[in-house]
Design an enzyme around this catalytic site. Structure first.
Site: not given
Ligand code: MV4
Length: 503
Positions: A207, A242, A299, A123
């Site tokens: 973040e 997730h 992917r 990332k």
């Molecule tokens: C975040 C967020 C809130 N704020 N970043 C979870 C996995 C990864 N792909 C990124 N994720 C998140 N990043 C910030 N700055 C909340 C999540 C997150 C989330 C994001 C997308 C789909 C489902 C999620 C479930 C929990 C937290």
């Protein structure tokens, strides 16, 4: 860029199993390309093995001894004379070291370069690569934090709550929400430990925590001639722990203007790593519809069919064309959104029991059919669901002229779907699709947590209904009275999965 070498592909090894292996083979077959399946001990006689033109045994059931072993996959290609390997999703699909081995063996990986995978696999490297473009990022650090005191200062500047994330992370591993400065140090240590043991890389960054985000991702596709297009967005906010549950395209909240802006950002992200093939750029969107680039998945994704439905593009065929050095068969201007598509993931999991995997035998298995229905599955009636792999039975996709029709079709298709022998997430998905928050389009990633409890499933147990019907029929026919041993009868009719699971 005119010096792109055209390469002939007449045979492809599909380095995967289940529905995605079948899905890839179908497009290859339509292109007149031969297919080679690989299979573990647990997958002898699986549909993907029967479907392929050839099949190569690659070892014991655990994927660490079969689907993940570089040399076994490479040997499957060299021993059959295949020129290319399609990795599907999961397994080796985003493994840069594997991609490099494929290249060194003189074979073609149907996917991006190892260099693109490496950048987007980190990332922090991804944030660094997109720096020169004007891509919105969540406020925070774009470097690994190591010094606790400095990190605390950064956290205070960003403002609580903050999120600590692992650079190598995925699926929420190594992520910690911190609500106040007093908890920072402990949470950071936990995140570093988790990231180190899960990924062998303890790099973490900070973040600002976006509290009620939507997860919206943009499908991109690039060729080796420098053409790159986006195929609009997918809304993937309905997820639990997730794991995506329902995906749709387009998103119910995007305006044409926002869609265009996100699309252009996605293309810049792809360009930042010279992306070739099918990829997905993931964004978070807050309540005010501000969007932020999170990461790129290098992917073909599980949920790609909703994009195929609304664009009419076969993404796997394009992947193969691009790998051969051909140009994309369409331009950005050729693409338009046609109607609306919804996908549900049908898992062998018990929603009434904390979504515990419910492996067992598919006593009956009848997928839905009819207008606007696509089922990508990898099982047949009578087959057992192996314990070794992801327990997804199928992806059920519906396409309609608008969102309402796609949802109505999905509810009809769920009712037609007959699965007995294992518990499934079908009833859970029906609950979500009927929920006012989903119907209105006004929901975020907290949907399941906010609205779902197992009580919502009551009266939806098809097995119970089936038993009642059989008992009623017997009684009408004047058969032997159902007496004390009726419990055992229940046991038989239910195929014993509940009892087996409790053992
Ligand atoms: C975040 C967020 C809130 N704020 N970043 C979870 C996995 C990864 N792909 C990124 N994720 C998140 N990043 C910030 N700055 C909340 C999540 C997150 C989330 C994001 C997308 C789909 C489902 C999620 C479930 C929990 C937290």
């Amino acid at each position: 860029m005119s010096g792109v070498q055209k390469k002939v592909i007449t045979k492809i090894v599909v380095a995967n199993r289940g529905e995605i292996a079948l899905r890839v083979m179908r497009s290859a077959r339509e292109m007149g390309i031969q297919t080679v399946a690989v299979y573990s001990e647990a997958d002898r006689g699986s549909p993907h093995v029967k479907y392929a033109d050839e099949a190569v045994y690659i070892g014991p059931a655990p994927s660490s001894q079969s689907y993940l072993v570089f040399d076994k996959i490479l040997n499957a290609a060299t021993s059959t004379g295949a020129q290319a390997i399609h990795p599907g999703y999961g397994f080796l699909s985003e493994n840069a070291a594997f991609a490099r081995k494929v290249r060194e063996a003189g074979l073609i990986l149907i996917g991006p370069s190892p260099e693109s995978m490496e950048i987007m696999g980190s990332k922090l490297a991804a944030k660094d690569a997109v720096k020169k473009y004007n891509i919105p990022l969540v406020p925070g650090t774009d470097y690994a934090i190591t010094d606790i005191h400095k990190a605390k200062q950064v956290a205070a500047d960003v403002g609580f709550p903050i999120l600590i994330k692992a650079s190598a992370g995925g699926g929420g591993k190594g992520m910690r929400i911190v609500n106040e400065a007093a908890h920072f140090e402990e949470m950071m240590k936990m995140a570093v430990n988790e990231a180190t043991s899960a990924f062998g890389d303890g790099s973490v960054f900070i973040e600002r925590y976006v509290g009620s985000p939507r997860h919206i991702e943009v499908q991109v596709m690039g060729d080796q001639h420098g053409n790159i297009v986006h195929l609009f967005e997918r809304e993937c906010s309905v997820q639990r722990r997730h794991q995506k549950v329902i995906e749709e395209a387009p998103s119910a909240v995007l305006t044409d203007k926002l869609r265009d802006e996100m699309g252009r950002c996605a293309l810049q992200v792809a360009k930042a790593c010279n992306y070739v093939g099918a990829g997905t750029v993931e964004f978070l969107m807050d309540e005010k519809l501000n969007f932020y680039f999170l990461e790129m998945n290098t992917r073909l994704q599980v949920e790609h069919p909703v994009t195929e439905c609304i664009t009419g593009i076969d993404l796997v065929k394009e992947q193969i064309r691009v790998a051969m050095g051909e140009k994309l068969s369409f331009t950005q201007d050729d693409l338009h959104i046609n109607g609306h598509a919804v996908e549900i993931r049908v898992y062998a999991e018990d929603p009434a029991n904390n979504f515990l995997p419910d492996i067992g035998k598919l006593i009956s298995y009848q997928p839905p059919k009819g207008p606007g229905v696509r089922v990508d599955d990898g099982f047949e009636e009578g087959m057992s669901i192996p314990i070794y792999y992801d327990p997804m039975i199928a992806k059920l996709v519906t396409h309609g002229k608008n969102r309402t029709e796609a949802i109505e079709r999905m509810l009809r298709a769920i009712d037609e779907y007959k699965i007995t022998g294992v518990a499934t997430t079908l009833g859970f998905c029906r609950f979500v699709l009927k929920h006012q928050a989903f119907v209105s389009g006004n929901f975020d990633t907290h949907f399941v947590q906010t609205y779902f409890t197992p009580e919502n499933l009551q009266g939806e147990d098809e097995t119970e209904e089936a038993i009642a019907a059989i008992i009623a029929t017997r009684m009408l026919k004047g058969e032997k009275k159902i007496s004390e041993d009726s419990h055992e009868n229940h046991g038989d009719l239910r195929s014993g999965w509940r009892a087996n699971r409790l053992k």
